[in-house]
Design a protein around this motif. Structure first.
Motif, PDB file in Angstrom:
ATOM      1  N   UNK A 254       0.812  -1.217   0.000  1.00 18.44           N
ATOM      2  CA  UNK A 254       0.000   0.000   0.000  1.00 18.44           C
ATOM      3  C   UNK A 254       0.848   1.270   0.000  1.00 18.44           C
ATOM      4  N   UNK A 255       2.107   1.192   0.374  1.00 15.59           N
ATOM      5  CA  UNK A 255       2.981   2.356   0.232  1.00 15.59           C
ATOM      6  C   UNK A 255       3.154   2.701  -1.244  1.00 15.59           C
ATOM      7  N   UNK A 256       3.401   1.687  -2.058  1.00 20.35           N
ATOM      8  CA  UNK A 256       3.561   1.902  -3.496  1.00 20.35           C
ATOM      9  C   UNK A 256       2.275   2.449  -4.111  1.00 20.35           C
ATOM     10  N   UNK A 257       1.133   1.883  -3.715  1.00 17.33           N
ATOM     11  CA  UNK A 257      -0.145   2.369  -4.248  1.00 17.33           C
ATOM     12  C   UNK A 257      -0.403   3.808  -3.853  1.00 17.33           C
ATOM     13  N   UNK A 258      -0.133   4.139  -2.583  1.00 14.78           N
ATOM     14  CA  UNK A 258      -0.370   5.497  -2.106  1.00 14.78           C
ATOM     15  C   UNK A 258       0.479   6.505  -2.872  1.00 14.78           C
ATOM     16  N   UNK A 259       1.731   6.145  -3.169  1.00 10.81           N
ATOM     17  CA  UNK A 259       2.594   7.049  -3.926  1.00 10.81           C
ATOM     18  C   UNK A 259       2.054   7.279  -5.332  1.00 10.81           C
ATOM     19  N   UNK A 260       1.564   6.224  -5.978  1.00 13.51           N
ATOM     20  CA  UNK A 260       0.988   6.361  -7.315  1.00 13.51           C
ATOM     21  C   UNK A 260      -0.242   7.264  -7.275  1.00 13.51           C
ATOM     22  N   UNK A 261      -1.110   7.064  -6.280  1.00 11.80           N
ATOM     23  CA  UNK A 261      -2.329   7.859  -6.184  1.00 11.80           C
ATOM     24  C   UNK A 261      -2.008   9.329  -5.918  1.00 11.80           C
ATOM     25  N   UNK A 262      -1.036   9.578  -5.047  1.00 13.45           N
ATOM     26  CA  UNK A 262      -0.650  10.956  -4.769  1.00 13.45           C
ATOM     27  C   UNK A 262      -0.065  11.627  -6.001  1.00 13.45           C
ATOM     28  N   UNK A 263       0.750  10.883  -6.750  1.00 20.26           N
ATOM     29  CA  UNK A 263       1.331  11.431  -7.981  1.00 20.26           C
ATOM     30  C   UNK A 263       0.261  11.736  -9.016  1.00 20.26           C
ATOM     31  N   UNK A 264      -0.884  11.046  -8.923  1.00 21.50           N
ATOM     32  CA  UNK A 264      -1.991  11.286  -9.852  1.00 21.50           C
ATOM     33  C   UNK A 264      -2.881  12.443  -9.394  1.00 21.50           C
ATOM     34  N   UNK A 265      -2.498  13.112  -8.310  1.00 22.02           N
ATOM     35  CA  UNK A 265      -3.233  14.286  -7.870  1.00 22.02           C
ATOM     36  C   UNK A 265      -4.315  14.027  -6.846  1.00 22.02           C
ATOM     37  N   UNK A 266      -4.348  12.829  -6.276  1.00 24.37           N
ATOM     38  CA  UNK A 266      -5.380  12.501  -5.297  1.00 24.37           C
ATOM     39  C   UNK A 266      -4.878  12.757  -3.875  1.00 24.37           C
ATOM     40  N   UNK A 267      -5.827  13.045  -2.987  1.00 25.27           N
ATOM     41  CA  UNK A 267      -5.538  13.041  -1.557  1.00 25.27           C
ATOM     42  C   UNK A 267      -5.688  11.605  -1.069  1.00 25.27           C
ATOM     43  N   UNK A 268      -4.709  11.125  -0.307  1.00 21.46           N
ATOM     44  CA  UNK A 268      -4.636   9.689  -0.012  1.00 21.46           C
ATOM     45  C   UNK A 268      -4.648   9.445   1.491  1.00 21.46           C
ATOM     46  N   UNK A 269      -5.406   8.438   1.877  1.00 21.26           N
ATOM     47  CA  UNK A 269      -5.410   7.961   3.256  1.00 21.26           C
ATOM     48  C   UNK A 269      -5.409   6.441   3.212  1.00 21.26           C
ATOM     49  N   UNK A 270      -4.596   5.815   4.070  1.00 21.61           N
ATOM     50  CA  UNK A 270      -4.569   4.363   4.184  1.00 21.61           C
ATOM     51  C   UNK A 270      -4.884   3.998   5.629  1.00 21.61           C
ATOM     52  N   UNK A 271      -5.932   3.211   5.833  1.00 26.14           N
ATOM     53  CA  UNK A 271      -6.364   2.839   7.181  1.00 26.14           C
ATOM     54  C   UNK A 271      -6.634   1.333   7.216  1.00 26.14           C
ATOM     55  N   UNK A 272      -6.793   0.806   8.418  1.00 26.24           N
ATOM     56  CA  UNK A 272      -7.201  -0.588   8.577  1.00 26.24           C
ATOM     57  C   UNK A 272      -8.691  -0.728   8.284  1.00 26.24           C
ATOM     58  N   UNK A 273      -9.100  -1.932   7.847  1.00 26.94           N
ATOM     59  CA  UNK A 273     -10.517  -2.149   7.558  1.00 26.94           C
ATOM     60  C   UNK A 273     -11.374  -1.984   8.811  1.00 26.94           C
ATOM     61  N   UNK A 274     -10.904  -2.459   9.957  1.00 26.79           N
ATOM     62  CA  UNK A 274     -11.729  -2.315  11.152  1.00 26.79           C
ATOM     63  C   UNK A 274     -11.949  -0.846  11.491  1.00 26.79           C
ATOM     64  N   UNK A 275     -10.909  -0.023  11.376  1.00 25.41           N
ATOM     65  CA  UNK A 275     -11.073   1.411  11.640  1.00 25.41           C
ATOM     66  C   UNK A 275     -12.020   2.055  10.635  1.00 25.41           C
ATOM     67  N   UNK A 276     -11.879   1.691   9.367  1.00 25.22           N
ATOM     68  CA  UNK A 276     -12.721   2.259   8.311  1.00 25.22           C
ATOM     69  C   UNK A 276     -14.192   1.940   8.562  1.00 25.22           C
ATOM     70  N   UNK A 277     -14.490   0.683   8.870  1.00 25.82           N
ATOM     71  CA  UNK A 277     -15.884   0.284   9.083  1.00 25.82           C
ATOM     72  C   UNK A 277     -16.438   0.846  10.386  1.00 25.82           C
TER      73      UNK A 277
END
Length: 334
Positions: A254-277
Motif C-alpha cells: 500500500x505504500x507503493x499504491x499510495x505514492x501512485x495515487x498521490x502522484x496522480x493528484x489525489x488526496x490519499x489515506x490508508x487505514x485498517x478495515x476495522x477502523x474504516x468500518x
C-alpha cells in the motif's frame, strides 16, 4: 517467460485461466470468500461511504465496482442506497452471469476501458489488486534477480534473470531490506491499474480494500515472500505445479499504491478495515444486534435469536483484528 506473464495466463487465459473458466469462485462452494460474502454489513457500510461522496458532489454520483465477482457487495450496497444505475467491471464469465442477475440497473462490462472517460462518484475495488500479475524477484548473494518461468522438458522451474529497469526501480523504492534468499513481489500492474482508474475519476473517491500493508509492515514477510495459491478455501500448491487450477495471490504493497495515487493528484489515506468500518458505524450496528439478540432470548423466540446471532457473528468477523479487520483500505479522493 516473465513471471507476471505466467501468472496472467494462469488466472485470465480464456482457454484455461482460473478466473476465465470454471464456476463462480467467491462462494461457500467455491474457492474463497471475501468480506461482502461474509456479511452484508460490509456492503451496507460502503453504501454509507458512497452516500458521503454523493453529499460532497451535491448529487448521486456514479458507482463502479471493479472486480465485482459474485455481486454480493453491490447487492448489499443497494440495501443501503436503494436501487440506482451502477457499473460492474468483471472478466470472469461465471461472475458476469451472476452480476447480470442483479437487475437491469447493473451495467456489466469486461474492462475499465468500457467505462466512461470522466467518472464523478465512487470506484470500489475489494480484493482485486492482490490478483494482478506481479514480477517475482529473489535476493541472491546480496544482488537481486528476477525469477522467470522456464520449461525444462519435464516441469516448470524458476530461473534467475537480470532485472528489467522498471522492476529494478520498484525494488529500490519499495522492497526494503531483504535477506539472502528472500522474495519480493514487484507490483507494477497494480500501479498501472491505479493510474488508469484515477485518470478516469474526475471527482469523487477510489476505495481499494485488500490484504497487505505498508512497505515497512511487509518487510518481515520478505524472507519467504507472500506469493501463494488458494483453492477450495485452503492454501494450494506451488504456483508452478498446477497452472490454471488455483488462485495466485500476493500481499498488496500500500505504500507503493499510495505514492501512485498521490502522484496522480489525489488526496490519499490508508487505514485498517476495522477502523474504516467503525468510522462508518459498524460498531453501533453490532451493539444494536446484540441488544436485539438479548430481547429475543428473553422472549423465548429461539429461532429468530439464532438468525440474529448469526448476523451478529458475521458482522463481528469484519472487524477481527487478526483477520478481515487487518486488511488495508486506501482512499484516494479527487
Amino acid at each position: 517467460m516473465a513471471f507476471e506473464e505466467f501468472q496472467r495466463l494462469c488466472l485470465y487465459d480464456p482457454d484455461g485461466g482460473f478466473f476465465a473458466t470454471g464456476p463462480l469462485r467467491s462462494t461457500k462452494s467455491g474457492d474463497f470468500l471475501t468480506s461482502p460474502e461474509v456479511s452484508p454489513w460490509f456492503g451496507r457500510m460502503l453504501g454509507r461511504y458512497v452516500a458521503q461522496v454523493d453529499e460532497r458532489l451535491g448529487r448521486p454520483g456514479d458507482i463502479v465496482e471493479v472486480g465485482a465477482g459474485s455481486g454480493s457487495l453491490l447487492a448489499s450496497l443497494m440495501d443501503e442506497l436503494g436501487e440506482r444505475p451502477l457499473w460492474a467491471v468483471e472478466v470472469a464469465p461465471a461472475a458476469q452471469i451472476a452480476l447480470r442477475e442483479l437487475g437491469d440497473h447493473v451495467q456489466v462490462v469486461e474492462s475499465m476501458h468500457d467505462l466512461p472517460n470522466a467518472i464523478a462518484g465512487t470506484i470500489l475495488a475489494n480484493e482485486l489488486l492482490d490478483n494482478l500479475p506481479v514480477a517475482l524477484v529473489r535476493c541472491e548473494g546480496g544482488s537481486f534477480y528476477e525469477q522467470w518461468v522456464e520449461y525444462d522438458g519435464e516441469s516448470l522451474e524458476l530461473v534467475p534473470t537480470p532485472m528489467r529497469p522498471a522492476v529494478a526501480e520498484w525494488v529500490d523504492m519499495y522492497a526494503g531490506p531483504v535477506i539472502d534468499g528472500g522474495l519480493v513481489e514487484v507490483q507494477l500492474q497494480a500501479a498501472t491499474w491505479t493510474r488508469e482508474v484515477l485518470a478516469k475519476l474526475e471527482h469523487g473517491a477510489l476505495v481499494v480494500i485488500d490484504y497487505g500493508g505498508t512497505t515497512e509492515e511487509l518487510e518481515p514477510r520478505r524472507s519467504a515472500g507472500t506469493l501463494r495459491t488458494y483453492r477450495a478455501h485452503h492454501l494450494g500448491p506451488d504456483p508452478l505445479l498446477e497452472p490454471g487450477a488455483t488462485d495466485i495471490t500476493v500481499d498488496v504493497n500500500f505504500t507503493a499504491l499510495a505514492d501512485v495515487a498521490a502522484a496522480a493528484g489525489a488526496e490519499v489515506d490508508v487505514v485498517r478495515q476495522d477502523d474504516f468500518l467503525e468510522r462508518l458505524g459498524l460498531r453501533t450496528v453490532i451493539g444494536e444486534l446484540r441488544g436485539r439478540e438479548l430481547e429475543l432470548a428473553r422472549s423465548g423466540d429461539d429461532m429468530a435469536r439464532l438468525v440474529v446471532r448469526s448476523e451478529l457473528k458475521d458482522a463481528e468477523t469484519l472487524l477481527h483484528p487478526r483477520g478481515l479487520g487487518d486488511f488495508r483500505v486506501l482512499i484516494a479522493t479527487k
